[in-house]
Design a protein around this motif. Structure first.
Motif, PDB file in Angstrom:
ATOM      1  N   ALA A   1      64.462  84.871  83.376  1.00 15.64           N
ATOM      2  CA  ALA A   1      65.702  85.637  83.519  1.00 15.64           C
ATOM      3  C   ALA A   1      66.789  84.842  84.229  1.00 15.64           C
ATOM      4  CB  ALA A   1      65.435  86.944  84.258  1.00 15.64           C
TER       5      ALA A   1
ATOM      6  N   THR B   1      64.951  88.572  74.276  1.00 15.98           N
ATOM      7  CA  THR B   1      64.281  89.629  75.025  1.00 15.98           C
ATOM      8  C   THR B   1      63.219  90.273  74.135  1.00 15.98           C
ATOM      9  OG1 THR B   1      64.630  91.596  76.398  1.00 15.98           O
ATOM     10  CG2 THR B   1      65.996  91.386  74.417  1.00 15.98           C
TER      11      THR B   1
ATOM     12  N   THR C   1      60.613  95.629  77.585  1.00 16.21           N
ATOM     13  CA  THR C   1      61.440  96.221  78.642  1.00 16.21           C
ATOM     14  C   THR C   1      61.195  97.718  78.771  1.00 16.21           C
ATOM     15  OG1 THR C   1      63.243  96.507  77.062  1.00 16.21           O
ATOM     16  CG2 THR C   1      63.270  94.507  78.410  1.00 16.21           C
ATOM     17  N   SER C   2      60.707  98.338  77.710  1.00 16.72           N
ATOM     18  CA  SER C   2      60.519  99.792  77.741  1.00 16.72           C
ATOM     19  C   SER C   2      59.128 100.220  77.288  1.00 16.72           C
ATOM     20  CB  SER C   2      61.570 100.476  76.850  1.00 16.72           C
ATOM     21  OG  SER C   2      61.504  99.984  75.522  1.00 16.72           O
TER      22      SER C   2
ATOM     23  N   SER D   1      57.907  92.104  81.803  1.00 15.18           N
ATOM     24  CA  SER D   1      58.790  93.238  81.520  1.00 15.18           C
ATOM     25  C   SER D   1      59.955  93.279  82.503  1.00 15.18           C
ATOM     26  CB  SER D   1      57.998  94.545  81.584  1.00 15.18           C
ATOM     27  OG  SER D   1      58.848  95.647  81.377  1.00 15.18           O
TER      28      SER D   1
ATOM     29  N   LYS E   1      62.366  90.469  81.573  1.00 20.51           N
ATOM     30  CA  LYS E   1      63.172  90.771  80.392  1.00 20.51           C
ATOM     31  C   LYS E   1      64.239  91.823  80.710  1.00 20.51           C
ATOM     32  CE  LYS E   1      61.172  88.074  77.338  1.00 20.51           C
ATOM     33  NZ  LYS E   1      61.906  86.908  76.783  1.00 20.51           N
ATOM     34  N   SER E   2      63.919  92.792  81.559  1.00 19.98           N
ATOM     35  CA  SER E   2      64.915  93.787  81.966  1.00 19.98           C
ATOM     36  C   SER E   2      66.043  93.120  82.748  1.00 19.98           C
ATOM     37  CB  SER E   2      64.253  94.877  82.815  1.00 19.98           C
ATOM     38  OG  SER E   2      63.295  95.593  82.065  1.00 19.98           O
TER      39      SER E   2
ATOM     40  N   GLU F   1      68.330  91.156  80.344  1.00 16.93           N
ATOM     41  CA  GLU F   1      69.316  91.985  79.646  1.00 16.93           C
ATOM     42  C   GLU F   1      70.464  92.361  80.581  1.00 16.93           C
ATOM     43  OE1 GLU F   1      67.570  95.240  77.516  1.00 16.93           O
ATOM     44  OE2 GLU F   1      66.033  93.982  76.600  1.00 16.93           O
ATOM     45  N   SER F   2      70.164  92.608  81.843  1.00 16.10           N
ATOM     46  CA  SER F   2      71.215  92.883  82.817  1.00 16.10           C
ATOM     47  C   SER F   2      72.121  91.665  83.006  1.00 16.10           C
ATOM     48  CB  SER F   2      70.585  93.283  84.152  1.00 16.10           C
ATOM     49  OG  SER F   2      71.577  93.488  85.133  1.00 16.10           O
TER      50      SER F   2
ATOM     51  N   ARG G   1      66.687  91.113  70.649  1.00 16.13           N
ATOM     52  CA  ARG G   1      65.369  91.723  70.852  1.00 16.13           C
ATOM     53  C   ARG G   1      64.561  91.536  69.579  1.00 16.13           C
ATOM     54  NH1 ARG G   1      66.468  96.923  70.780  1.00 16.13           N
ATOM     55  NH2 ARG G   1      65.593  97.051  68.688  1.00 16.13           N
TER      56      ARG G   1
ATOM     57  N   THR H   1      72.286  94.250  73.450  1.00 16.35           N
ATOM     58  CA  THR H   1      70.923  93.891  73.084  1.00 16.35           C
ATOM     59  C   THR H   1      70.760  94.271  71.619  1.00 16.35           C
ATOM     60  OG1 THR H   1      70.014  94.182  75.305  1.00 16.35           O
ATOM     61  CG2 THR H   1      68.480  94.332  73.469  1.00 16.35           C
TER      62      THR H   1
END
Length: 271
Positions: A130, A156, A160-161, A171, A174-175, A178-179, A199, A255
């Motif tokens: 990241a 990503t 993340t989810s 995870s 990857k979150s 994205e931020s 993604r 994303t």
């Protein structure tokens, strides 16, 4: 308006395998010169050399660096060389962050695992997967190698989810990635530089195969995807080439799913 990419330069972080490799080859097909950073042992030396030859066979330049892309010393050493390669030809038109090296250990003790996640493992995973995107972007901007029309892509995943027992640190990375993409997109908007996360759907790569639970996960993904197949690295490479042909920076901060609608169809099965 879409323009040719021929004669421009890309920088691919994680260029020797998986999606990074496919992106390097795909952009070379478009006439893009390739600078690649990879981190491999001597056992893969011949394989990487063949990749470089394959890229050059497409009529473009290729310069690969075997170094830890997440290390500050690597950036300091490579920036002057990248400036010499790309500075007179428009800088780095495309930056692809495809670093897939992180810890695959549960947060807490559980059956079948000897240890729980350690502080240094979490920090390393976040830094490589990241934070390094931010540091590379900072240095490339400072060196005037990202210019109006440049594109930045970070790879990503749906992790993340979604939950897998060993995937917590990745995870989180990857979150965070994205931020970082959203923040960089906002800060680079006035410079005409677009930043997006791609993604990818479930793609059989060396990184995926290191996940202990990957076999069952791959089977579910193949069942769910409406295309009746998994995502291939070449699918992502095609998306990078397509999105990069535009000079506009209006598509930024997103994303973007490159998964054949796999995530949208995950609640059901497509046979």
């Amino acid at each position: 308006m879409l323009k040719s990419l021929e004669g421009s330069w890309c920088l691919v972080l994680g260029a020797s395998s998986g999606i990074g490799r496919a992106v390097a080859l795909g952009l070379a097909e478009e006439g893009v010169h390739v600078a690649g950073v990879h981190f491999d042992t001597a056992a893969r030396e011949d394989e990487v050399a063949q990749l470089v030859d394959d890229i050059r066979a497409k009529g473009v330049q290729a310069r690969f660096f075997n170094a830890n892309a997440a290390a500050r010393a690597t950036r300091a050493r490579l920036l002057p060389e990248l400036a010499e390669l790309t500075g007179h030809g428009g800088g780095v038109r495309i930056l692809v962050h495809s670093l897939a090296f992180g810890t695959l250990v549960p947060f807490l003790p559980r059956e079948g695992w000897d240890k729980q996640l350690a502080t240094r493992q979490m920090e390393m995973t976040l830094d490589v997967m990241a934070h390094s995107l931010v540091y590379w972007t900072q240095d490339l901007v400072a060196a005037d190698l990202l210019r109006p029309g440049s594109k930045v892509y970070a790879l990503t995943s749906a992790g993340t989810s979604q939950h897998l027992p060993s995937y917590g640190a990745v995870s989180a990375a990857k979150s965070a990635l994205e931020s970082h993409v959203r923040q960089l997109a906002c800060e680079l908007a006035t410079s005409g530089i677009a930043v997006n996360a791609l993604r990818a759907g479930t793609t059989v790569t060396p990184a995926l195969q290191r996940i202990p639970e990957h076999a069952a996960y791959v089977a579910r993904a193949a069942e769910n995807n409406p295309h009746r197949r998994l995502t291939r690295p070449e699918d992502v490479a095609d998306a990078v080439a397509l999105l990069s042909r535009s000079e506009s920076s209006w598509l930024t901060g997103n994303t973007i799913g490159v998964d054949g609608a796999e995530l949208n169809a995950a609640a059901g099965a497509w046979g």
